[in-house]
Design an enzyme around this catalytic site. Structure first.
Site, PDB file in Angstrom:
ATOM      1  N   ARG A  97       0.837  -1.205   0.000  1.00  0.00           N
ATOM      2  CA  ARG A  97       0.000   0.000   0.000  1.00  0.00           C
ATOM      3  C   ARG A  97       0.876   1.261   0.000  1.00  0.00           C
ATOM      4  O   ARG A  97       0.570   2.234  -0.690  1.00  0.00           O
ATOM      5  CB  ARG A  97      -0.933  -0.013   1.218  1.00  0.00           C
ATOM      6  CG  ARG A  97      -1.720   1.273   1.373  1.00  0.00           C
ATOM      7  CD  ARG A  97      -2.721   1.178   2.516  1.00  0.00           C
ATOM      8  NE  ARG A  97      -3.317   2.464   2.823  1.00  0.00           N
ATOM      9  CZ  ARG A  97      -4.084   2.705   3.887  1.00  0.00           C
ATOM     10  NH1 ARG A  97      -4.362   1.726   4.741  1.00  0.00           N
ATOM     11  NH2 ARG A  97      -4.590   3.892   4.108  1.00  0.00           N
ATOM     12  N   ASN A 151     -10.499  -3.969  -0.806  1.00  0.00           N
ATOM     13  CA  ASN A 151     -10.427  -2.797  -1.682  1.00  0.00           C
ATOM     14  C   ASN A 151      -9.647  -3.056  -2.953  1.00  0.00           C
ATOM     15  O   ASN A 151      -8.788  -3.926  -2.965  1.00  0.00           O
ATOM     16  CB  ASN A 151      -9.740  -1.647  -0.917  1.00  0.00           C
ATOM     17  CG  ASN A 151     -10.738  -0.843  -0.117  1.00  0.00           C
ATOM     18  OD1 ASN A 151     -11.840  -0.600  -0.574  1.00  0.00           O
ATOM     19  ND2 ASN A 151     -10.338  -0.414   1.077  1.00  0.00           N
ATOM     20  N   CYS A 172     -18.863  -1.332   2.033  1.00  0.00           N
ATOM     21  CA  CYS A 172     -17.936  -0.274   2.398  1.00  0.00           C
ATOM     22  C   CYS A 172     -18.498   0.458   3.612  1.00  0.00           C
ATOM     23  O   CYS A 172     -19.716   0.510   3.804  1.00  0.00           O
ATOM     24  CB  CYS A 172     -17.805   0.688   1.223  1.00  0.00           C
ATOM     25  SG  CYS A 172     -16.692   2.046   1.565  1.00  0.00           S
ATOM     26  N   TYR A 255     -14.539  10.881  -0.158  1.00  0.00           N
ATOM     27  CA  TYR A 255     -13.553  10.583  -1.209  1.00  0.00           C
ATOM     28  C   TYR A 255     -13.686  11.486  -2.431  1.00  0.00           C
ATOM     29  O   TYR A 255     -12.765  11.581  -3.236  1.00  0.00           O
ATOM     30  CB  TYR A 255     -13.676   9.119  -1.660  1.00  0.00           C
ATOM     31  CG  TYR A 255     -12.973   8.161  -0.739  1.00  0.00           C
ATOM     32  CD1 TYR A 255     -11.675   7.743  -0.989  1.00  0.00           C
ATOM     33  CD2 TYR A 255     -13.598   7.676   0.403  1.00  0.00           C
ATOM     34  CE1 TYR A 255     -11.021   6.865  -0.133  1.00  0.00           C
ATOM     35  CE2 TYR A 255     -12.956   6.801   1.257  1.00  0.00           C
ATOM     36  CZ  TYR A 255     -11.666   6.403   0.982  1.00  0.00           C
ATOM     37  OH  TYR A 255     -11.013   5.540   1.840  1.00  0.00           O
TER      38      TYR A 255
HETATM   39  C1  G6P Z   1     -11.962   4.126   4.722  1.00  0.00           C
HETATM   40  C2  G6P Z   1     -12.360   3.302   3.549  1.00  0.00           C
HETATM   41  C3  G6P Z   1     -11.837   1.924   3.605  1.00  0.00           C
HETATM   42  C4  G6P Z   1     -10.362   1.957   3.868  1.00  0.00           C
HETATM   43  C5  G6P Z   1     -10.066   2.719   5.142  1.00  0.00           C
HETATM   44  C6  G6P Z   1      -8.567   2.923   5.325  1.00  0.00           C
HETATM   45  O1  G6P Z   1     -12.743   3.900   5.772  1.00  0.00           O
HETATM   46  O2  G6P Z   1     -13.733   3.294   3.312  1.00  0.00           O
HETATM   47  O3  G6P Z   1     -12.105   1.293   2.382  1.00  0.00           O
HETATM   48  O4  G6P Z   1      -9.855   0.657   3.951  1.00  0.00           O
HETATM   49  O5  G6P Z   1     -10.624   3.967   5.106  1.00  0.00           O
HETATM   50  O6  G6P Z   1      -8.306   3.337   6.614  1.00  0.00           O
HETATM   51  P1  G6P Z   1      -6.822   3.381   7.153  1.00  0.00           P
HETATM   52  O7  G6P Z   1      -6.919   3.706   8.582  1.00  0.00           O
HETATM   53  O8  G6P Z   1      -6.207   2.046   6.860  1.00  0.00           O
HETATM   54  O9  G6P Z   1      -6.140   4.457   6.353  1.00  0.00           O
END
Ligand code: G6P
Length: 438
Positions: A97, A151, A172, A255
């Protein structure tokens, strides 16, 4: 008629988010008789998997529940006989990531986990793996529901529905979070609100919001424009332009900032990447802290620190859906399913994110029909990008990958698209066998 107990298979059980899911199962014991949870992960995640399983057992014991917990690397054993298969894994882990976020930044392009080239790279790694998982489900649990959180959730669900027979629904936490945030703004209970959601995953709009039957869309837009708290933990809270929101007439999701305000979001990402690291790099530290807590043998509940992650309410989103299917509730949930005419301008087979009535048969979308060109332009372009990405991922096809990035609204130039694609393929070499075959 007495109902059968439920077996849950959690693919990616070693995720730091899992205790939230377990808490959700325990909260719903009255209506959801879960008798078995089988967590499965890959070899590299074994240590985390065991820590999660031990914490889960402590949580179950504290609640006085009777649930068998198994943790293993045996995916087929997890899937066999499962009623619900929940997929929540990350191929390549947070390291991959972090690369997804860093590569585009080199070219002055948004570097984000699920949108733009970052989401594209994640899809290339993930789709072959999920299709493989689906083969096991088709063979060992053909009646099971797959609830996909992996995702980019909409795009991955489209690949599953296009290439397999699995009964899959993509999920989601964004729509639930939107509802919670709007309820806070309107000073009401979430249940008093109804949102008419339609769009794509991480690109979903609430086209109308009603509070106890009164249309409050304009009021909500005004509050968002005035700076009411409206973001998730993983997305910078760039203020919205009130005139833009008024003209748009639909409530964007957090988003949408990447699409409507890419300059500001890119500047913020670049500055943060230099100081605190990209989001993945920050999350690596949070994960470390979380697992240190999870190891503590006196801990028997979800720790509050988990709320610093972006995925708040993910357990509510999935377990409310399990409840609606298992108990045939016919309640409204926001899900990722085949369009089938819901948004008239998109192909029937395209997976969209929308409000749907959910019962024992699955999810029936609530039609929104023809949407305004103000939102349709963006949805159509992103859907074209998604469809090209599915094909590139399944066939390991460079040209389709290039066309996918060239059609992504966050990639402004084909030379940059090509350079980013080449970097992605090189840096993910070991995760993309489909591009090296033959
Ligand atoms: C949001 C999205 C998720 C994602 C997450 C990441 O809630 O909807 O799809 O996985 O954020 O969160 P993080 O704490 O890993 O950055």
């Amino acid at each position: 008629m007495a109902k059968l107990p439920i077996k849950l298979a959690i693919i990616g059980g070693g995720s730091s988010y899992t205790p939230e899911l377990v808490e959700g199962v325990l909260k719903r014991r009255e209506q959801l008789p879960v008798s078995e949870i089988h967590f499965v992960d890959v070899e590299a995640g074994l240590e985390k998997l065991e820590i999660i399983a031990a914490l889960t057992r402590r949580m179950i014991a504290k609640a006085g529940a009777d649930i068998t917990v198994t943790a293993s690397l045996d995916r087929r054993a997890a899937i066999a006989g499962a009623d619900f298969v929940m997929t929540q894994f990350r191929v390549g882990g947070l390291q991959a990531r972090a690369r997804d976020e860093r590569i585009p930044l080199k070219y002055d392009v948004i570097g984000q986990e699920t949108t733009g080239p970052g989401g594209f790279a994640k899809a290339l790694r993930t789709i072959p793996v999920i299709l493989d998982i689906c083969k096991d489900i088709e063979e060992l649990a053909p009646d099971a529901w797959m609830l996909n959180f992996t995702n980019p959730a909409g795009l991955v669900t489209e690949a599953v529905l296009k290439y397999t027979k699995v009964k899959a629904i993509g999920l989601c936490n964004v729509p639930v979070s939107m509802k919670m945030m709007i309820a806070a703004m309107m000073d009401c209970e979430p249940d008093e609100l109804s949102l008419e959601c339609a769009g794509l995953n991480h690109l979903v709009w609430a086209h109308r919001a009603w509070l106890n039957g009164k249309d409050v869309t304009a009021e909500v837009l005004q509050k968002v424009g005035d700076g009411a708290g409206y973001t998730m933990k993983n997305i910078a809270e760039e203020p919205w332009d009130p005139d833009f929101l008024n003209a748009l007439g639909a409530i964007p999701c957090p988003y949408h900032r990447y699409f409507y305000q890419p300059d500001a979001m890119l500047a913020e990402e670049k500055a943060t990447a230099q100081t605190e690291g990209t989001r993945a790099e920050q999350v690596m530290k949070t994960e470390q802290e979380l697992f240190d807590l999870y190891r503590d043998e006196t801990l028997a509940e979800k720790p509050a620190q988990l709320e610093n992650r972006g995925g708040a309410y993910y357990s509510d989103a999935s377990l409310n859906l399990v409840d609606a299917i298992y108990n045939d509730r016919k309640t409204v949930h926001v899900v990722n399913v085949r369009n089938n005419g819901t948004i008239s301008a998109l192909p029937d087979a395209a997976v969209i994110e929308c409000s749907a009535v959910v019962g024992s048969w699955g999810a029936k979308p609530i039609t929104v029909g023809s949407l305004s060109p103000a939102v349709l332009g963006l949805i159509s372009q992103v859907k074209a990008y998604e469809q090209l990405t599915v094909e590139a991922a399944v066939h390991g096809n460079y040209n389709q990958g290039l066309m996918a990035l060239a059609n992504n609204p966050l990639v402004p130039d084909i030379h940059r698209a090509k350079a980013i694609l080449d970097d992605i393929l090189r840096e993910n070499h070991d995760y993309l066998p489909q591009f090296h075959a033959g």
